[in-house]
Scaffold this motif. Structure first.
Motif, PDB file in Angstrom:
ATOM      1  N   UNK A 102       0.782  -1.234   0.000  1.00  0.00           N
ATOM      2  CA  UNK A 102       0.000   0.000   0.000  1.00  0.00           C
ATOM      3  C   UNK A 102       0.808   1.276   0.000  1.00  0.00           C
ATOM      4  N   UNK A 103       2.120   1.177   0.124  1.00  0.00           N
ATOM      5  CA  UNK A 103       2.947   2.383   0.156  1.00  0.00           C
ATOM      6  C   UNK A 103       3.164   2.918  -1.261  1.00  0.00           C
ATOM      7  N   UNK A 104       3.420   4.213  -1.351  1.00  0.00           N
ATOM      8  CA  UNK A 104       3.608   4.860  -2.649  1.00  0.00           C
ATOM      9  C   UNK A 104       4.992   5.495  -2.751  1.00  0.00           C
ATOM     10  N   UNK A 105       5.369   5.809  -3.982  1.00  0.00           N
ATOM     11  CA  UNK A 105       6.644   6.486  -4.261  1.00  0.00           C
ATOM     12  C   UNK A 105       7.855   5.722  -3.732  1.00  0.00           C
ATOM     13  N   UNK A 106       7.802   4.404  -3.819  1.00  0.00           N
ATOM     14  CA  UNK A 106       8.909   3.583  -3.349  1.00  0.00           C
ATOM     15  C   UNK A 106      10.083   3.663  -4.323  1.00  0.00           C
ATOM     16  N   UNK A 154      -2.829  -8.260  -0.415  1.00  0.00           N
ATOM     17  CA  UNK A 154      -2.446  -7.002   0.213  1.00  0.00           C
ATOM     18  C   UNK A 154      -2.555  -5.872  -0.810  1.00  0.00           C
ATOM     19  N   UNK A 155      -2.639  -4.644  -0.314  1.00  0.00           N
ATOM     20  CA  UNK A 155      -2.636  -3.491  -1.220  1.00  0.00           C
ATOM     21  C   UNK A 155      -1.305  -3.455  -1.962  1.00  0.00           C
ATOM     22  N   UNK A 180       7.691  -7.690  -5.363  1.00  0.00           N
ATOM     23  CA  UNK A 180       6.791  -7.280  -4.284  1.00  0.00           C
ATOM     24  C   UNK A 180       5.354  -7.069  -4.770  1.00  0.00           C
ATOM     25  N   UNK A 181       5.190  -6.722  -6.029  1.00  0.00           N
ATOM     26  CA  UNK A 181       3.836  -6.627  -6.577  1.00  0.00           C
ATOM     27  C   UNK A 181       3.195  -8.011  -6.611  1.00  0.00           C
TER      28      UNK A 181
END
Length: 271
Positions: A178-182, A237-238, A228-229
């Motif tokens: 669910x985190x962004x801009x990784x 999971x998101x 991870x996707x």
């Protein structure tokens, strides 16, 4: 039967001890928690309460090492609270304080669990011949501790540098979901499963591969974004979202030496 002392019966040390007991070895295991002493005893571990500090070592250390031929050091540096600008080498001091007790004991061989964080984050293919150039405080102290142990001629030390640790109860995707801009979407993963950690250590002991350095990372290097996707989808999971504009480190840790010297085959179906 070999008498083995495992300093640190935690996430890896505890299942490792159970594995070695099942194969006929006698195991001394340490913990810093009184509550865990009963758990160690229940699986057949000779349990010891041992605290390794930067200024002292528990008096129980001599009994913990008594009659052992092999010492496995598996304790994390835990340096997040340490001031990076401080001159204090907390983890290095702990290992330095431990060494005189190893010298006076029956221990002939030491296996030191280290990390691939001793290598710099460069776009490179990393082997055991690559000279360490750590960038984090943890990596710096691990490398200094490695040198202290390997330079001591009273025992032979093998250094085992693990990549990112994963297992049934431990996986980075849970933190990334669910985190962004990784960052680093195209960077290859360098992971090792708990079962392979135990398998590699078992191979080192069985084959008496001492005075060596091994990089322990599964030969499986999809990109961070791909891996991870897919793992997020498998666990419902998101999905993590990566930013292709953010730096891409292309570091790949080679496991060829382990596969060749130890003739070890990684269990890639668990990744």
């Amino acid at each position: 039967m070999t008498k083995i002392s495992i300093l640190g019966c935690g996430w890896l040390g505890f299942p490792l001890a159970k594995n070695l007991i099942a194969k006929g070895h006698s195991i001394n295991g340490s913990t810093t928690s009184e509550n865990k002493l009963t758990i160690l005893k229940e699986v057949g571990i000779n349990r010891f309460l041992v605290a390794l500090e930067s200024e002292s070592v528990s008096e129980t250390i001599c009994d913990f090492l008594a009659e052992s031929e092999i010492l496995i050091i598996d304790i994390p540096p835990k340096l997040r609270a340490v001031d990076p600008y401080s001159e204090k080498k907390v983890f290095v001091d702990k290992i330095n304080n431990l060494i005189p007790f190893i010298e006076k004991s029956t221990v002939k061989n030491v296996l030191f669990v280290s990390s691939t964080s001793v290598y710099s984050d460069e776009n490179d293919f990393i082997t055991e011949e690559t000279f360490p150039d750590p960038e984090t405080e943890s990596g710096k102290q691990l490398f200094l501790a490695e040198q202290l142990l390997q330079q001591n001629h009273n025992f032979e030390t093998t250094i085992l540098r693990f990549g990112g640790l994963i297992g049934e109860d431990r996986h980075p995707v849970k933190h990334l979901a669910g985190k962004e801009n990784l960052e680093n979407p195209d960077a290859p993963i360098n992971l090792i499963h708990q079962n392979d950690c135990i398998g590699v250590i078992d191979a080192i002991i069985n084959q008496s591969k001492w005075n060596e350095v091994f990089n322990a990372v599964a030969p499986f290097h999809p990109t961070r974004e791909e891996y991870y996707t897919q793992k997020a989808k498998e666990q419902n999971l998101d999905l993590p979202k990566f930013d292709s504009k953010k730096s891409n480190i292309k570091k790949v840790i080679s496991s060829e030496k382990i596969e060749t010297i130890l003739n070890y085959q990684f269990k890639l179906d668990q990744y």
